[in-house]
Design an enzyme around this catalytic site. Sequence first.
Site, short mmCIF file in Angstrom:
data_model
loop_
_atom_site.label_atom_id
_atom_site.label_comp_id
_atom_site.label_asym_id
_atom_site.label_seq_id
_atom_site.Cartn_x
_atom_site.Cartn_y
_atom_site.Cartn_z
N ASP A 8 0.87 -1.17 0.00
CA ASP A 8 0.00 0.00 0.00
C ASP A 8 0.91 1.23 0.00
O ASP A 8 2.12 1.12 0.28
CB ASP A 8 -0.88 -0.02 1.26
N ASP A 10 -0.30 5.13 0.84
CA ASP A 10 -0.61 6.15 1.85
C ASP A 10 -0.66 5.53 3.24
O ASP A 10 -1.43 4.60 3.49
CB ASP A 10 -1.94 6.82 1.52
#
Length: 254
Positions: A8, A10
């Site tokens: 991922d 953010d």
Amino acid sequence: MLQALIWDVDGTLAETEEAGHREAFNRAFAEAGLPWVWSHDTYRRLLAVTGGKERISAWWHELDPQAAAAGAATVRRLHARKTELYGELLRQGAVPLRPGVERLIREAHRAGVRQAIATTTTPENVTTLLDVTLGPQAHGWFEVIGAGDIVAAKKPAPDIYLWVLQRLNLGAAQCMALEDSAAGARAALAAGLATVVTRSAYTQHESLPQVLADLSDLGEPDRDAQGLVQGRAWAGCVDLAWLKRWQPEWKKAC
Ligand code: XBP
Ligand code: MG
């Protein structure tokens, strides 16, 4: 056998939300002459809506459902400007990588473990973050970048992870996901992935689904990460040997 790490962006690679995204949203609103200001607490609540365009739209619907329903073009315009402003903040060095991230990415790259990205954010935000933190050569270290509107349903739907797995031509049992949030963990788990969560500033108090590991960060050799692994207290440093050791345990647990 672990063949690929799926990251991922953010909150996982970097604490992008506070000094990056939130700031850029607020600057875009101010530039457009709107009286909208997202405080830290408001933004925490709004993070339940994944995706920047979706987040602006959800906010507008709270204030004025009729105007919001007719405001798709305005949302797109605001978000395009927000993306520019976010890029400027990244290029000014507003957001460094989190502990252990560069170490683990480099270790995986050296060891020939494949790497990919599965994120809700806009593709150019990923490019800029990799550029300013790891250098332009780092793009080549991520074989597949799944980002933004490439899938219709954003996290917590598993679609972005399924898209990345298909592009990698690997099964979930050959990969691991690195996430920071409940929405992200739900997406990765629903795609069948062993999931390591490193909680970020905005996700400290989230209630997580059952993940392989629920950690403070990835740690460094001289600074332990803390957390739970398979529900048991653990402290240490997450490296490739650690991931290879624990990934099969997740399959056993399922
Ligand atoms: C992150 C997000 C993103 C950013 C904004 O979720 O929700 O929407 O906040 O990015 P995740 P954009 O870490 O799970 O991918 O404005 O570019 O959509
Ligand atoms: Mg995240």
